[in-house]
Write an enzyme that holds these catalytic residues in place. Structure first.
Site, short mmCIF file in Angstrom:
data_model
loop_
_atom_site.label_atom_id
_atom_site.label_comp_id
_atom_site.label_asym_id
_atom_site.label_seq_id
_atom_site.Cartn_x
_atom_site.Cartn_y
_atom_site.Cartn_z
N HIS A 1 0.81 -1.22 0.00
CA HIS A 1 0.00 0.00 0.00
C HIS A 1 0.85 1.27 0.00
O HIS A 1 0.37 2.38 -0.27
CB HIS A 1 -0.95 -0.01 1.22
N ASP B 1 -2.30 2.09 -4.18
CA ASP B 1 -3.49 2.32 -3.37
C ASP B 1 -4.58 1.36 -3.79
O ASP B 1 -4.44 0.63 -4.77
CB ASP B 1 -3.94 3.77 -3.49
#
Lengths: 409, 461
Positions: free
Chosen positions: A382, A386
């Site tokens: 992450h 995203d």
């Protein structure tokens, strides 16, 4: 005069110890300072050195736990004295103890430890069966010719539970000790690093691969013309190339303080290899470079030759480095439908973890039909990727797997 | 008062008698014919002599290839027959002597049980005894439509008494007796048709070993018909005619000078007073026995062909010994002869011998077994003596490697088998045989190689 060797008190709190392994054999001549045994206490295991020299006679077999200062072995001055010690052993607690060392070793050592006349008469078949079952022949009575132990005696002993090595309560029995070194150590540190240093998470879904399986079937049917039996993984790689073309950031590495997004796709392929013992395994990531330029057949051929090199220990440095994305499949090994949370292969941003397909009732054109569903896990970092691009990437994969003609794109 | 009266002095009865005497039992044997029973008089022994002579006769061909020619025309089959009777005489005398030396009372006559512990001989002499052992054996089975006249339709007894060779012989039933006589008669130049209703000749033997015999038989000119029944048999003109019905229903009429009908054997259990004494018989007339061959009537034991165990002389002997040991208060190791350890032996060339599990049984029972076979030609001796047709086959447990069965076809198979049988009964493993040095050149090397096969390391395979 023989010198006694007792269970050493290796720590203040040590009251008893287990001989995990004798590092010298019965009857060997041992030098002072030579490593003698591995002794395990409740907490630690120690390699102990010999305090004396002489012909070594084992009193306590491997696996036996005794109190500190209890006799565990003896050093004989001469071979004659050794023979006396060995002959006298018949009356010492050796026969009973030998049982716990396992019948196979007891048999092998029988001439050394058993007193003359104490030879156990048993048929070869009975010995083999006892050995396989971990049965102590010394505790089985024979009904064969001349009191020999025969098959029926073993069967009857097994039925009655006679002669089975007693199950130790409190204290585990060790099958193997795998040293945390070499490949095992590397895997361990990489895994910890991956989980500690990244913001990785896994998402899972299922794709309908019924059509893809049919398509693969027509490749398999032409195995001869194509020169290879194109594996399912080749199709997965092709689908991954399609997906990263849609979402390029999935094909990236974090290098220093930059996310480097690549045009070429170097496929890291997780491969299970043999461990250092029959009990553990090894894991390596082989890298197939520039798969974006290859057709299915070439992917398949090169992947197979790459895996062959890795498994045979013939891998080059390139074969094991430079991946931009990773494939880690548990198909065929894992139970059908399993969804995993594979650990990211650093420094890649993404990893695809397909598992074993499962047949499921699915709704197609308002009808329930049986379809072959492939469970997939997608692990991504992450820090680099995203949710939105990750979801798009997964969706692209999903579309390509369900509509395999997109692999032509 | 006797401790034991045995009815029948065949291989079951006389062996039991000797053993009983050795154990200190006061023993008498009552025999209505000759000592030695069918085995010695009209079975195993005379047939082995005929086989031996047939082999010699056949081997003349080999002598001719090195320039020795002996006229065949002068063959006098009555002399062949005479020799076989001489052998019988020698051995029956031997048995009589054996009984005498062991102080067994031998009584000639027909016995029946007439009361508890009472055996009558010819309805006159009454013997009082603590135990009775019935060992009356069996006779050729007579089937309606195929009755023996011992002139053209022969039983095994009739063919053993022939003093002239028939021109052709139709053999119905390809069991041990059928195959042995097919071999003998074919060697002596008789045209032989061998008919078997089941799938292969020697149907109680391993199919793979039998295939070798089948092949050799056909090659040597025997007309072998398997999966074929004889619909009928009639005396026509000088000989016999039979309608052979194949499994597919097709019929063929064949003619021959004589027929040998060997469908099996029937137990001799009638007229002995067994039922009257409360001895239970099954629906086919066999005596039902329990542990140590005891019948349902106290003090009466039964062994051999009159029980349902295989009709083999060595089974009868083993049962006889076990039964008398039990009477004498010993405790025999087993309560019954272990059939897995009983060898079978068929003496045609190639010979067939085997024991224990067969491959077809393993398949039927769904057992997983490990198999190793070794063909005779791999043992140089077989080539040297011109007997390359044969194989050694072993079946083992896949886990324990226990020898479950072994089957040998080929020259000397009946002798060779015993190495494997000893291994089986002593619970040796294939590796024990494989590791043992075998003399070279011997056919026994084929046994060693078959054992090595389990470790996948035959030298000559």
């Amino acid at each position: 005069m023989a010198i006694d060797y007792t269970m050493p008190k290796l720590a203040m709190a040590m009251n008893e110890g287990t001989v995990n392994e004798w590092l010298v054999a019965e009857g060997d001549y041992v030098e002072k300072g030579q490593l003698l045994a591995t002794v395990e206490t409740e907490k630690v295991s120690y390699d102990v050195e010999s305090p004396d020299a002489g012909y070594f006679h084992i009193v306590v077999p491997v696996g036996e736990t005794v109190d500190c200062e209890v006799l565990v072995a003896q050093f004989a001055e001469s071979e004659e004295e050794l023979a006396e010690l060995q002959a006298g052993a018949a009356t010492a607690p050796v026969p009973a103890a030998a049982s716990e060392a396992g019948v196979a070793s007891a048999l092998a050592a029988a001439p050394a430890v058993a007193a003359p006349g104490a030879r156990i008469k048993a048929s070869p078949l009975a010995r083999k069966m006892a050995g396989d079952a971990g049965l102590d022949l010394a505790q089985v009575s024979g009904t064969g010719p001349g009191g020999r132990i025969v098959k029926r005696d073993i069967l009857s002993a097994q039925e009655r539970g006679v002669g089975m090595a007693p199950v130790q309560v409190g204290g585990n029995r060790v099958v193997a000790r795998v040293p945390m070194q070499g490949i095992r150590k590397t895997i361990a540190s990489r895994m910890v690093q991956s989980l500690q240093e990244t913001a990785q998470l896994s998402s899972a879904w299922e794709s309908d691969i019924t059509d893809l399986m049919a398509m693969r079937k027509s490749f398999v049917a032409r195995e001869e013309q194509l020169g290879t039996r194109v594996s399912f993984n080749a199709f997965l790689i092709k689908a991954m190339v399609y997906a990263v073309r849609q979402v390029p950031i999935a094909n990236s590495c974090l290098e220093g303080d930059e996310i480097v997004i690549y045009d070429n796709v170097n496929m890291g392929i997780a491969i299970s290899v043999a461990g250092s013992t029959p009990y553990d395994s090894g894991l390596m990531v082989a890298v197939l470079h520039n798969v974006e330029r290859m057709g299915l057949v070439e992917i398949d051929r090169q992947m197979k030759s790459l895996i062959g090199r890795v498994r045979n220990g013939e891998a080059t440095a390139d074969d094991l480095s430079g991946s931009t994305i990773t494939l880690s499949s548990t198909a065929g090994i894992a139970p059908p439908g399993l969804k995993t949370t594979p650990v990211l292969n650093l420094p890649n941003a993404a990893l695809l973890g397909p598992s074993t397909p499962i047949e499921r009732p699915m709704v197609r054109n308002a009808e329930v039909v049986v379809r072959t569903m492939l469970p997939l896990s997608f692990t991504f970092d992450h820090r680099m990727l995203d949710g939105e691009p990750a979801a798009r990437c997964m969706n692209a994969l999903h579309e390509c797997l369900e509509h395999p003609e997109l692999m032509l794109a | 008062m006797y401790d034991l009266v045995i009815i029948g002095a065949g291989p079951g009865g006389y062996v039991a008698a000797v053993r009983a005497a050795q154990l200190g039992l006061k023993t008498a044997v009552v025999e209505k014919d000759q000592p030695g029973g069918v085995c010695l008089n009209w079975g195993c022994i005379p047939s082995k002599n005929l086989i031996h002579q047939a082999e010699l006769y056949h081997d003349l061909t080999e002598m001719e290839s090195v320039g020795v020619s002996i006229g065949r025309d002068s063959l006098d089959y009555s002399a062949v027959q005479g020799k076989s009777r001489d052998v019988v005489k020698t051995l029956t005398n031997g048995v009589a002597g054996l009984l005498k030396r062991n102080k067994v009372e031998y009584i000639s006559g027909t016995a029946s049980i007439t009361g508890k512990g009472e055996v009558s001989v010819d309805g006159e002499q009454k013997l009082q005894t603590r135990n009775i052992l019935v060992a009356t054996g069996s006779r050729p089975m007579s089937v309606p439509g195929f009755e023996f006249d011992e002139e053209r339709v022969l039983s095994s007894t009739g063919i053993l008494a022939l003093t002239e060779l028939p021109e052709s012989l139709l053999i119905l039933g390809a069991g041990a007796i059928g195959c042995e006589f097919a071999y003998v008669m074919n060697n002596f130049g008789v045209k032989v048709i061998l008919v078997e209703a089941l799938d292969h000749i020697l149907p109680t033997e391993d199919f793979e070993t039998c295939a070798v015999v089948d092949q050799v038989f056909r090659k040597s000119g025997i007309d072998v018909r398997v999966k074929t029944r004889a619909g009928n048999l009639s005396r026509d003109g000088e000989g016999v005619t039979a309608t052979l019905v194949a499994q597919d229903g097709s019929e063929q009429t064949v003619a021959a000078s004589k027929a040998l009908v060997v469908f099996g054997r029937s137990p001799n259990t009638a007229g002995l007073g067994l039922v009257e004494m409360g001895v239970k018989l099954d629906e086919r007339g066999y005596v039902s026995v329990g542990d140590y061959c005891q019948t349902s009537a106290a003090g009466i034991y039964a062994i051999g062909d009159i029980t349902t165990t295989p009709a083999l002389a060595h089974v009868a002997s083993a049962e006889g010994e076990m039964a008398v040991e039990h009477m004498a208060g010993h405790s025999p190791a087993r309560k019954a002869v272990d059939m897995q350890l009983v060898p079978s032996a068929i003496y045609c060339e190639p010979q067939v011998a085997g024991f224990g599990l067969r491959e077809d049984q393993a398949l039927e029972q769904g057992l997983t077994v490990k198999k190793s076979t070794f063909a005779y030609p791999g043992a140089g001796k077989t080539i040297a003596i011109g007997k390359p047709e044969g194989m050694v086959k072993m079946l083992c447990d896949p886990v324990t490697e226990e020898i479950l069965g072994a089957h040998i076809v080929g020259h000397n198979a009946t002798e060779l088998l015993h190495e494997l049988l000893l291994a089986r009964s002593a619970e040796l493993l294939p590796e024990d045989i494989a590791d043992m040095v075998h003399a070279h050149p011997t056919i026994s090397e084929a046994v060693m190689e078959a054992a090595r096969g389990f470790a996948g390391k035959t030298i000559h395979g």
